[in-house]
Write an enzyme that holds these catalytic residues in place. Structure first.
Site, PDB file in Angstrom:
ATOM      1  N   ASN A  90      16.787  10.158   1.903  1.00 26.15           N
ATOM      2  CA  ASN A  90      17.730  10.418   2.928  1.00 26.15           C
ATOM      3  C   ASN A  90      19.221  10.580   2.174  1.00 26.15           C
ATOM      4  O   ASN A  90      19.400  10.380   1.280  1.00 26.15           O
ATOM      5  CB  ASN A  90      18.286   8.869   3.874  1.00 26.15           C
ATOM      6  CG  ASN A  90      19.166   9.178   4.891  1.00 26.15           C
ATOM      7  OD1 ASN A  90      19.839  10.291   5.242  1.00 26.15           O
ATOM      8  ND2 ASN A  90      19.264   8.123   5.906  1.00 26.15           N
ATOM      9  N   SER A 142      18.405   0.818  15.078  1.00 27.36           N
ATOM     10  CA  SER A 142      19.069   2.171  14.566  1.00 27.36           C
ATOM     11  C   SER A 142      18.110   3.367  14.973  1.00 27.36           C
ATOM     12  O   SER A 142      18.554   4.357  15.520  1.00 27.36           O
ATOM     13  CB  SER A 142      19.357   2.137  13.280  1.00 27.36           C
ATOM     14  OG  SER A 142      18.205   2.326  12.394  1.00 27.36           O
ATOM     15  N   LYS A 190       8.567  11.743  15.099  1.00 27.99           N
ATOM     16  CA  LYS A 190       8.674  11.179  16.310  1.00 27.99           C
ATOM     17  C   LYS A 190       9.583  11.719  17.331  1.00 27.99           C
ATOM     18  O   LYS A 190       9.562  11.787  18.580  1.00 27.99           O
ATOM     19  CB  LYS A 190       9.157   9.778  15.959  1.00 27.99           C
ATOM     20  CG  LYS A 190       8.007   8.900  15.455  1.00 27.99           C
ATOM     21  CD  LYS A 190       8.148   7.344  15.650  1.00 27.99           C
ATOM     22  CE  LYS A 190       7.442   6.471  14.936  1.00 27.99           C
ATOM     23  NZ  LYS A 190       7.741   5.160  14.629  1.00 27.99           N
ATOM     24  N   ASP A 193       0.890  -1.132  -0.128  1.00 27.03           N
ATOM     25  CA  ASP A 193      -0.045   0.078   0.052  1.00 27.03           C
ATOM     26  C   ASP A 193       0.810   1.172  -0.195  1.00 27.03           C
ATOM     27  O   ASP A 193       1.755   1.161   0.822  1.00 27.03           O
ATOM     28  CB  ASP A 193      -0.796   0.007   1.250  1.00 27.03           C
ATOM     29  CG  ASP A 193      -1.838   1.024   1.382  1.00 27.03           C
ATOM     30  OD1 ASP A 193      -1.751   2.202   0.834  1.00 27.03           O
ATOM     31  OD2 ASP A 193      -2.618   0.959   2.339  1.00 27.03           O
ATOM     32  N   CYS A 203      26.682   9.852   9.130  1.00 25.69           N
ATOM     33  CA  CYS A 203      25.774  11.072   8.787  1.00 25.69           C
ATOM     34  C   CYS A 203      26.398  12.257   9.521  1.00 25.69           C
ATOM     35  O   CYS A 203      25.984  13.221   9.273  1.00 25.69           O
ATOM     36  CB  CYS A 203      24.280  11.065   8.845  1.00 25.69           C
ATOM     37  SG  CYS A 203      23.633   9.617   8.015  1.00 25.69           S
ATOM     38  N   GLU A 260      29.897   9.435   3.186  1.00 21.98           N
ATOM     39  CA  GLU A 260      30.173   7.896   3.549  1.00 21.98           C
ATOM     40  C   GLU A 260      29.898   7.330   2.509  1.00 21.98           C
ATOM     41  O   GLU A 260      29.743   6.041   2.459  1.00 21.98           O
ATOM     42  CB  GLU A 260      29.326   7.669   4.707  1.00 21.98           C
ATOM     43  CG  GLU A 260      27.790   7.836   4.612  1.00 21.98           C
ATOM     44  CD  GLU A 260      27.086   7.196   5.694  1.00 21.98           C
ATOM     45  OE1 GLU A 260      27.004   5.968   6.004  1.00 21.98           O
ATOM     46  OE2 GLU A 260      26.161   8.087   6.365  1.00 21.98           O
ATOM     47  N   HIS A 319      18.544  15.272  11.798  1.00 19.41           N
ATOM     48  CA  HIS A 319      19.145  14.520  10.746  1.00 19.41           C
ATOM     49  C   HIS A 319      17.839  13.644  10.268  1.00 19.41           C
ATOM     50  O   HIS A 319      16.806  13.048  11.270  1.00 19.41           O
ATOM     51  CB  HIS A 319      19.983  13.646  11.192  1.00 19.41           C
ATOM     52  CG  HIS A 319      20.404  12.370  10.371  1.00 19.41           C
ATOM     53  ND1 HIS A 319      20.451  12.793   9.054  1.00 19.41           N
ATOM     54  CD2 HIS A 319      20.241  11.102  10.615  1.00 19.41           C
ATOM     55  CE1 HIS A 319      20.727  11.350   8.424  1.00 19.41           C
ATOM     56  NE2 HIS A 319      20.482  10.425   9.352  1.00 19.41           N
ATOM     57  N   SER A 357      25.284   6.878  12.434  1.00 19.88           N
ATOM     58  CA  SER A 357      25.202   5.847  13.042  1.00 19.88           C
ATOM     59  C   SER A 357      26.629   5.322  13.531  1.00 19.88           C
ATOM     60  O   SER A 357      27.613   5.577  12.894  1.00 19.88           O
ATOM     61  CB  SER A 357      24.688   4.757  12.071  1.00 19.88           C
ATOM     62  OG  SER A 357      23.341   4.901  11.976  1.00 19.88           O
TER      63      SER A 357
END
Ligand code: HMG
Length: 394
Positions: free
Chosen positions: A277, A202, A243, A30, A112, A80, A234, A310
């Site tokens: 991203n 992550s 969130k 979906d 990042c 990176e 980020h 990360s």
């Protein structure tokens, strides 16, 4: 006290995009999973003749538009998705942009976070030589395996920032909060083209880094949540930023209604929802998106920035928008650059994704599938060749 910060910003992304509705059909999902679940609509996909160097140079050319190149003492390239283990990508960009020979060129890496490291470490250098400027370029291609959970969080793009004293766009406060922890949430061994990732882990560590850097930042600055007018995070996927913002407000015991939350972050996410991203560039894509799209005059407003790489290293810092910043933006170019991207069919997406280079030193001319000012033209004897528009240095 001398102000230090971002004097100009250039933004660039690949000339093609994948519509996540098209990907949803191919994956039998979906489309709302992407649109609502991740907050992502399209993602930029590099053609064979585009890479972190070509995109970085294009962003750099925009940032240098009204800058005397002779004042650039240093080029820092954060990525990176580097093209070489030894030679810095900054050297290719230094040539493509025709920067003066008496200029340093170096590459920074920490996922990042590399671009934030570049920013925080470069600014104090300007105090010793206030007549000089530093060019900081962040450029990346986010690439995960086809048909993996990370696939819908790909993207690519570059940001270039000229750093100076008395900056025309944003001055940066050097009191920051930072945090390091050795974890395996996302990594890419030298022999791999795609990252490995523990997606859910992550995302949890991203929030934990926010918690840790915020406490450290508060101790350093004594600033509270309410002392910030806007926030840039980020943004691997826009939903995670939404969130994170709720999480931070809750942590600070601030009640956020949706209207206030939108005022804090909505405009910063507009470009990211379209390009995906961009790893090192992502946080600063949010800044450009905010400056270009916010209808309010942001002069004098304080922006909170959360950088996460990360592995992991994170940092929270703030910047204050300069008066008359609007006179120094590149909004029309940025918007038309995004509007003129071309959609990929699913099979073209696969073709771009699967394009590989020989590893035996043979010569290949790279198909010029993207129409851009700077591009990767050939590989010969293990050397990458680039061409691009540049004016001679005076
Ligand atoms: P996923 O498998 O797409 O997640 O992975 P999901 O299945 O949990 O779905 C996401 C949301 O969509 C959920 O909502 C679902 O309910 C919802 P939530 O529970 O989150 O509120 N959903 C729907 N909503 C509406 N209609 C529907 C529907 N179906 C489902 N029909 C993930 C998402 C980000 C984990 C994945 O894309 C991934 O692994 N990406 C790569 C890693 C990553 O981006 N991690 C983020 C933190 S780490 C970081 O930021 C560093 C990084 O940039 C690298 C670096 O530092 O270099 C990655």
């Amino acid at each position: 006290v001398q102000k230090l910060g971002i004097d100009s910003i250039g933004f660039y992304t690949a000339r093609h995009y994948m519509d996540l509705s098209t990907l949803a059909v191919a994956r039998d999902l979906d489309p709302n999973k992407y649109h609502i679940g991740l907050g992502q609509y399209t993602m930029s996909i590099p053609a064979p003749n585009e890479d972190v160097i070509s995109m970085g140079a294009a962003a750099g050319a925009r940032a240098l538009k009204n800058i005397d190149k002779k004042t650039i003492s240093t080029v820092i390239f954060a990525t990176e998705s580097g093209i070489d283990q030894s030679k810095a990508g900054a050297i290719y960009i230094h040539r493509l942009l025709n920067l003066p020979p008496h200029c340093r060129a170096i590459e920074f890496k920490q996922a990042c976070y590399g671009s934030t490291a570049g920013l925080i470490m470069a600014l104090p250098m300007l105090l010793a030589n206030p007549d000089q400027k530093i060019l900081l370029i962040a450029s990346d291609t986010a690439r995960y395996g086809l048909n993996t959970p990370g696939e819908s969080s790909q993207g690519c793009g570059a940001i270039a920032m000229v750093l100076s004293v008395n900056p025309r766009l944003v001055s940066i406060d050097l009191r920051t909060g930072y945090y390091t922890q050795d974890i395996m949430d996302f990594w890419r061994p030298n022999y791999r083209d795609e990252a490995f990732v523990e997606g859910k882990y992550s995302s949890r560590m991203y929030l934990q880094g926010l918690n840790e850097t915020w406490s450290h930042y508060q101790a350093a600055t004594e600033l509270g949540f309410q002392d910030h007018d806007r926030f840039c995070y980020h943004t691997p996927v826009p939903k995670l930023t939404e969130k994170a913002h709720k999480y931070l407000a809750k942590h600070c015991k601030v009640t956020l209604n949706p209207e206030k939350s939108n005022a804090h972050i909505f405009d910063s996410l507009i470009y990211g929802r379209l390009i995906g991203n961009t790893y090192t560039a992502s946080l600063f894509v949010c800044l450009v998106s905010l400056l270009d799209n916010c209808p309010d005059d942001l002069s004098g407003e304080r922006i909170g920035f959360y950088s996460y790489g990360s592995g992991c290293v994170a940092e929270f810092f703030n910047g204050t928008v300069s008066p008359q910043y609007r006179d120094h933006l590149d909004t029309d170019f940025n918007k038309s650059m995004l509007q003129t991207r071309l959609p990929l069919t699913y099979s073209q997406y696969q073709e771009f994704y699967n394009f590989t280079l020989p590893v035996d030193g043979s010569t290949v001319e790279i198909p010029a599938l993207a129409k851009c000012d700077y591009h990767f033209t050939r590989l010969s004897e293990h050397k990458r060749c680039y061409e691009g528009e540049h004016e001679p240095v005076e």
